[in-house]
Design a protein around this motif. Structure first.
Motif, PDB file in Angstrom:
ATOM      1  N   PRO A 166      25.175  54.945  48.420  1.00  0.00           N
ATOM      2  CA  PRO A 166      24.620  56.296  48.211  1.00  0.00           C
ATOM      3  C   PRO A 166      25.584  57.245  47.518  1.00  0.00           C
ATOM      4  O   PRO A 166      25.155  58.228  46.906  1.00  0.00           O
ATOM      5  CB  PRO A 166      24.313  56.769  49.644  1.00  0.00           C
ATOM      6  N   GLU A 167      26.901  56.979  47.590  1.00  0.00           N
ATOM      7  CA  GLU A 167      27.884  57.844  46.941  1.00  0.00           C
ATOM      8  C   GLU A 167      28.067  57.522  45.461  1.00  0.00           C
ATOM      9  O   GLU A 167      28.764  58.252  44.754  1.00  0.00           O
ATOM     10  CB  GLU A 167      29.238  57.739  47.639  1.00  0.00           C
ATOM     11  N   GLY A 168      27.487  56.428  44.969  1.00  0.00           N
ATOM     12  CA  GLY A 168      27.594  56.073  43.566  1.00  0.00           C
ATOM     13  C   GLY A 168      28.595  54.983  43.275  1.00  0.00           C
ATOM     14  O   GLY A 168      28.926  54.760  42.103  1.00  0.00           O
ATOM     15  N   TYR A 169      29.079  54.268  44.273  1.00  0.00           N
ATOM     16  CA  TYR A 169      29.998  53.149  44.075  1.00  0.00           C
ATOM     17  C   TYR A 169      29.184  51.914  43.714  1.00  0.00           C
ATOM     18  O   TYR A 169      28.267  51.522  44.450  1.00  0.00           O
ATOM     19  CB  TYR A 169      30.813  52.901  45.344  1.00  0.00           C
ATOM     20  N   VAL A 170      29.494  51.283  42.590  1.00  0.00           N
ATOM     21  CA  VAL A 170      28.742  50.113  42.155  1.00  0.00           C
ATOM     22  C   VAL A 170      29.364  48.857  42.756  1.00  0.00           C
ATOM     23  O   VAL A 170      30.561  48.615  42.632  1.00  0.00           O
ATOM     24  CB  VAL A 170      28.687  50.030  40.610  1.00  0.00           C
ATOM     25  N   PHE A 171      28.545  48.061  43.450  1.00  0.00           N
ATOM     26  CA  PHE A 171      28.987  46.813  44.049  1.00  0.00           C
ATOM     27  C   PHE A 171      28.703  45.610  43.148  1.00  0.00           C
ATOM     28  O   PHE A 171      29.412  44.616  43.197  1.00  0.00           O
ATOM     29  CB  PHE A 171      28.292  46.585  45.393  1.00  0.00           C
ATOM     30  N   ASP A 172      27.657  45.709  42.358  1.00  0.00           N
ATOM     31  CA  ASP A 172      27.289  44.606  41.483  1.00  0.00           C
ATOM     32  C   ASP A 172      26.400  45.157  40.374  1.00  0.00           C
ATOM     33  O   ASP A 172      25.696  46.163  40.557  1.00  0.00           O
ATOM     34  CB  ASP A 172      26.547  43.513  42.255  1.00  0.00           C
ATOM     35  N   CYS A 173      26.430  44.508  39.232  1.00  0.00           N
ATOM     36  CA  CYS A 173      25.582  44.909  38.116  1.00  0.00           C
ATOM     37  C   CYS A 173      25.429  43.730  37.162  1.00  0.00           C
ATOM     38  O   CYS A 173      26.203  42.780  37.207  1.00  0.00           O
ATOM     39  CB  CYS A 173      26.148  46.133  37.384  1.00  0.00           C
ATOM     40  N   PRO A 182      34.739  39.953  30.336  1.00  0.00           N
ATOM     41  CA  PRO A 182      35.213  41.186  30.971  1.00  0.00           C
ATOM     42  C   PRO A 182      34.308  41.674  32.097  1.00  0.00           C
ATOM     43  O   PRO A 182      34.800  42.202  33.096  1.00  0.00           O
ATOM     44  CB  PRO A 182      35.238  42.188  29.812  1.00  0.00           C
ATOM     45  N   LEU A 183      32.993  41.486  31.944  1.00  0.00           N
ATOM     46  CA  LEU A 183      32.066  41.931  32.992  1.00  0.00           C
ATOM     47  C   LEU A 183      32.286  41.154  34.281  1.00  0.00           C
ATOM     48  O   LEU A 183      32.298  41.740  35.378  1.00  0.00           O
ATOM     49  CB  LEU A 183      30.625  41.773  32.509  1.00  0.00           C
ATOM     50  N   GLU A 184      32.471  39.851  34.196  1.00  0.00           N
ATOM     51  CA  GLU A 184      32.712  39.052  35.399  1.00  0.00           C
ATOM     52  C   GLU A 184      34.058  39.402  36.037  1.00  0.00           C
ATOM     53  O   GLU A 184      34.177  39.412  37.266  1.00  0.00           O
ATOM     54  CB  GLU A 184      32.649  37.562  35.046  1.00  0.00           C
ATOM     55  N   ASN A 185      35.068  39.682  35.214  1.00  0.00           N
ATOM     56  CA  ASN A 185      36.353  40.113  35.764  1.00  0.00           C
ATOM     57  C   ASN A 185      36.218  41.443  36.493  1.00  0.00           C
ATOM     58  O   ASN A 185      36.797  41.648  37.567  1.00  0.00           O
ATOM     59  CB  ASN A 185      37.386  40.240  34.641  1.00  0.00           C
ATOM     60  N   PHE A 186      35.457  42.350  35.915  1.00  0.00           N
ATOM     61  CA  PHE A 186      35.229  43.651  36.541  1.00  0.00           C
ATOM     62  C   PHE A 186      34.498  43.500  37.877  1.00  0.00           C
ATOM     63  O   PHE A 186      34.877  44.137  38.885  1.00  0.00           O
ATOM     64  CB  PHE A 186      34.429  44.548  35.597  1.00  0.00           C
ATOM     65  N   PHE A 209      40.047  48.204  39.574  1.00  0.00           N
ATOM     66  CA  PHE A 209      38.822  47.727  38.938  1.00  0.00           C
ATOM     67  C   PHE A 209      39.075  47.282  37.499  1.00  0.00           C
ATOM     68  O   PHE A 209      38.617  46.223  37.094  1.00  0.00           O
ATOM     69  CB  PHE A 209      37.766  48.837  38.982  1.00  0.00           C
ATOM     70  N   PHE A 210      39.771  48.092  36.711  1.00  0.00           N
ATOM     71  CA  PHE A 210      40.144  47.704  35.359  1.00  0.00           C
ATOM     72  C   PHE A 210      41.552  47.126  35.441  1.00  0.00           C
ATOM     73  O   PHE A 210      42.534  47.727  35.027  1.00  0.00           O
ATOM     74  CB  PHE A 210      40.108  48.920  34.423  1.00  0.00           C
ATOM     75  N   SER A 211      41.639  45.915  35.953  1.00  0.00           N
ATOM     76  CA  SER A 211      42.906  45.340  36.380  1.00  0.00           C
ATOM     77  C   SER A 211      43.717  44.799  35.212  1.00  0.00           C
ATOM     78  O   SER A 211      43.252  44.733  34.066  1.00  0.00           O
ATOM     79  CB  SER A 211      42.651  44.213  37.386  1.00  0.00           C
ATOM     80  N   LYS A 212      44.917  44.372  35.523  1.00  0.00           N
ATOM     81  CA  LYS A 212      45.802  43.795  34.519  1.00  0.00           C
ATOM     82  C   LYS A 212      45.225  42.493  33.982  1.00  0.00           C
ATOM     83  O   LYS A 212      45.357  42.187  32.785  1.00  0.00           O
ATOM     84  CB  LYS A 212      47.188  43.546  35.124  1.00  0.00           C
ATOM     85  N   GLN A 214      34.084  53.666  32.244  1.00  0.00           N
ATOM     86  CA  GLN A 214      33.418  54.730  32.995  1.00  0.00           C
ATOM     87  C   GLN A 214      33.148  54.316  34.438  1.00  0.00           C
ATOM     88  O   GLN A 214      33.355  55.097  35.374  1.00  0.00           O
ATOM     89  CB  GLN A 214      32.108  55.101  32.293  1.00  0.00           C
ATOM     90  N   ALA A 215      32.677  53.077  34.631  1.00  0.00           N
ATOM     91  CA  ALA A 215      32.401  52.590  35.979  1.00  0.00           C
ATOM     92  C   ALA A 215      33.681  52.478  36.799  1.00  0.00           C
ATOM     93  O   ALA A 215      33.676  52.755  38.008  1.00  0.00           O
ATOM     94  CB  ALA A 215      31.698  51.238  35.915  1.00  0.00           C
ATOM     95  N   SER A 216      34.792  52.096  36.172  1.00  0.00           N
ATOM     96  CA  SER A 216      36.064  51.990  36.884  1.00  0.00           C
ATOM     97  C   SER A 216      36.559  53.363  37.331  1.00  0.00           C
ATOM     98  O   SER A 216      37.041  53.523  38.461  1.00  0.00           O
ATOM     99  CB  SER A 216      37.117  51.321  35.999  1.00  0.00           C
ATOM    100  N   ILE A 217      36.436  54.366  36.463  1.00  0.00           N
ATOM    101  CA  ILE A 217      36.839  55.731  36.836  1.00  0.00           C
ATOM    102  C   ILE A 217      35.945  56.258  37.949  1.00  0.00           C
ATOM    103  O   ILE A 217      36.412  56.885  38.909  1.00  0.00           O
ATOM    104  CB  ILE A 217      36.787  56.653  35.608  1.00  0.00           C
TER     105      ILE A 217
END
Length: 563
Positions: A280-287, A226-230, A132-135, A477-480
């Motif tokens: 439901p587990e808290g994985y964000v798909f889009d924001c 950075p948001l679009e890359n994420f 998620f927090f890629s190179k 935080q979202a990546s972790i």
């Protein structure tokens, strides 16, 4: 020869038994049904099982008289106009008593292929974080920082990132306490990785945007890159959860920016509001960042579409664009969506059902033409059920601790389930029967709140007055959080804590530092006398300061410190 031809015909006949043919007026749909005798040893067959359509779900939809949408969402998206007030302007709403029964019970299925699950299980904490927090994302920030006049290497940036992550789990009252001369306050892992002056230089010059990113129509252009890359990294695994929820979350911030919002009834009253689509587990798909009520075009690539529609409807469609465009219409029916009364309207639910997506959401009374009122003296669990005749949308009002109304295109009253509620008369919790739509909503709605809670628990004590800093922390935080959720989804025997993931990432990045191997270059004379850190060992009474490392130490111990 006749025997061979007969055997060949028999083989073809056996293969055609694995197909179901569904005839329509304009086309024929052929559904491949796997043979029950096939083994699952083949990797291709194992992966295809996750992509197969649930036959029970399809039959349920066909029995309700609603065909799978024939048009792709891209066609529907092109037909949106800027002047339309509603998503379904030609739909006539007519409420009748009673519920619309939906036999199929929606569940949350994980659609990750076995090969992807195996790959995720084998990677380390840092590698899962860099999904998620890629190179590419880090190189973007390094290049933007270089254009701001601070030339840093990727190793220095990784060390800086490792310090930020470690500060989440080793809180101090002040940023400088990590480099304090008091051994009770200083953090050896941080001081050995990078000196304070270098850290503060990178922090003050850190940029998340390049000069060419400036856009007067986008208030959040400084963090848009950075948001679009994420988000691109987040979508690499697809929408592997069939239960989805949409809600708002607040990024705590009290500084000066046009993006800051004040919501008095929220736990975080001041901050930057974001919309999020989560599992439901808290994985964000889009924001996305809320940039004001007039910023609806950001969801549609700054095109003039749905400018006069309700903000909640535009947010929902904006977050669902990639899902509706990337998933074929026959597979959309596996997904079900949940949101609260800020987004819910009858017009939105009818539109989502027409594109093949079922949804449930609480609704405000002023958004319904016909009101359903329950007496305040009614017992808990009392309800009034109605449905919309032309679309099958259930409109149910129930008395819980207070009156709640809900709209749903996937559930109704039955089957009832038992829930525990406190009874003021009996002074204890009792079991009461409750509606299926409310049960489904409570079960799958909390994904965004769960993700927001995880991010709030990962707050660093290193702060800044710039709003770009809190967005940068939010991406970390979202990546972790996503890395932890993804690891736990594919791990069957033992769950991994978010602290273990974070500390593993910090340790890996701090080990990349080469600051401890750099020799000291120049000593600055000082007039005052100081005590050496190693006074008990060497007995020295004076110090000199290393200009590069900003450390006061006696000359005799200087070589030992940098060896």
């Amino acid at each position: 020869m006749p025997s061979k031809r007969k055997a060949k015909r028999q083989k073809v006949s056996d293969e055609t038994d694995n197909f179901e043919i569904d005839e329509h007026d304009e086309h024929i749909n052929v559904i491949v049904v796997p043979d029950s005798n096939d083994s699952d040893e083949s990797q291709c067959e194992s992966d295809s099982e996750n992509d197969a359509i649930d036959e029970e779900l399809l039959n349920s939809i066909f029995n309700e008289g609603n065909d799978i949408p024939q048009n792709s969402y891209r066609t529907i998206l092109d037909n949106y106009t800027p002047n339309q007030l509603k998503l379904e302007p030609d739909h006539v709403f007519e409420l009748v008593d009673g519920e619309m029964k939906y036999d199929y019970q929606y569940k949350n299925e994980t659609l990750l292929p076995l090969s992807v699950e195996k790959k995720i299980r084998s990677v380390s904490s840092t590698e899962s974080f860099e999904y998620f927090f890629s190179k590419v994302l880090k190189e973007y920030i390094v290049e933007a920082t270089r254009l701001n006049g601070c030339d840093i290497t990727m190793t220095e940036f990784d060390t800086f990132l490792g310090i930020i992550i470690l500060s989440i789990f080793t809180q101090r009252k002040s940023q400088r306490d990590y480099w304090s001369q008091n051994h009770l306050l200083r953090c050896e892992a941080i001081t050995e990785a990078m000196n304070r002056l270098e850290f503060e230089k990178i922090k003050s010059h850190l940029k998340l945007s390049k000069p060419e990113d400036e856009n007067s129509n986008d208030r959040a252009w400084r963090v848009r890159g950075p948001l679009e890359n994420f988000l691109k990294n987040v979508k690499q695994f697809g929408y592997f959860s069939t239960a989805l929820s949409i809600d708002e979350m607040m990024v705590k911030f009290r500084g000066k920016t046009d993006l800051r919002q004040f919501i008095p009834r929220k736990p975080v009253r001041y901050g930057i509001k974001m919309w999020a689509l989560c599992s439901p587990e808290g994985y964000v798909f889009d924001c996305d960042i809320y940039c004001g009520k007039n910023s609806k075009r950001s969801f549609f690539g700054n095109e003039e579409k749905l400018d006069k529609c309700a903000l909640g409807s535009c947010v929902v469609l904006g977050l669902l664009q990639n899902l509706l465009s990337s998933v074929v219409p026959r597979n959309i029916v596996k997904y079900h969506l949940y949101f609260d009364n800020f987004f819910t309207s009858p017009d939105l639910l009818v539109h989502l059902k027409n594109v093949g997506l079922r949804a449930t959401g609480t609704v405000r009374a002023n958004r319904m033409q016909e009101k359903s009122t329950i007496s305040n003296k009614a017992v808990r669990g009392t309800f009034i059920a109605k449905h919309e005749k032309n679309s099958g949308v259930n409109y149910i009002t129930v008395k819980d601790s207070k009156q709640v109304s809900i709209l749903s295109t996937l559930a109704g009253v039955t089957p009832m389930s038992s829930v525990r509620r406190y009874s003021s008369e009996e002074k204890r919790k009792i079991d009461i029967s409750f509606l299926n739509a409310i049960t489904q909503y409570n079960k799958f709605m909390g994904g965004v709140d769960l993700h927001d809670a995880h991010c709030s628990n990962l707050m660093s004590c290193i702060r800044s007055k710039k709003y770009t800093w809190v967005i940068w922390l939010q991406l970390i935080q979202a990546s972790i959080t996503n890395a932890t959720v993804l690891k736990n989804l594919v791990t069957k025997d033992k769950k991994i804590g978010i602290k273990d993931i974070g500390l593993g990432i910090a340790e890996t990045y701090l080990k990349k530092s080469s600051a401890g191997k750099v020799k000291c270059h120049r000593i600055e004379r000082v007039e005052k006398k100081y005590y050496c850190f190693n006074f008990s060992k060497c007995g020295a009474r004076t110090q000199r300061m290393c200009v590069k490392c900003n450390v006061y130490v006696c000359v005799s111990c200087l070589d030992a410190l940098h060896s």
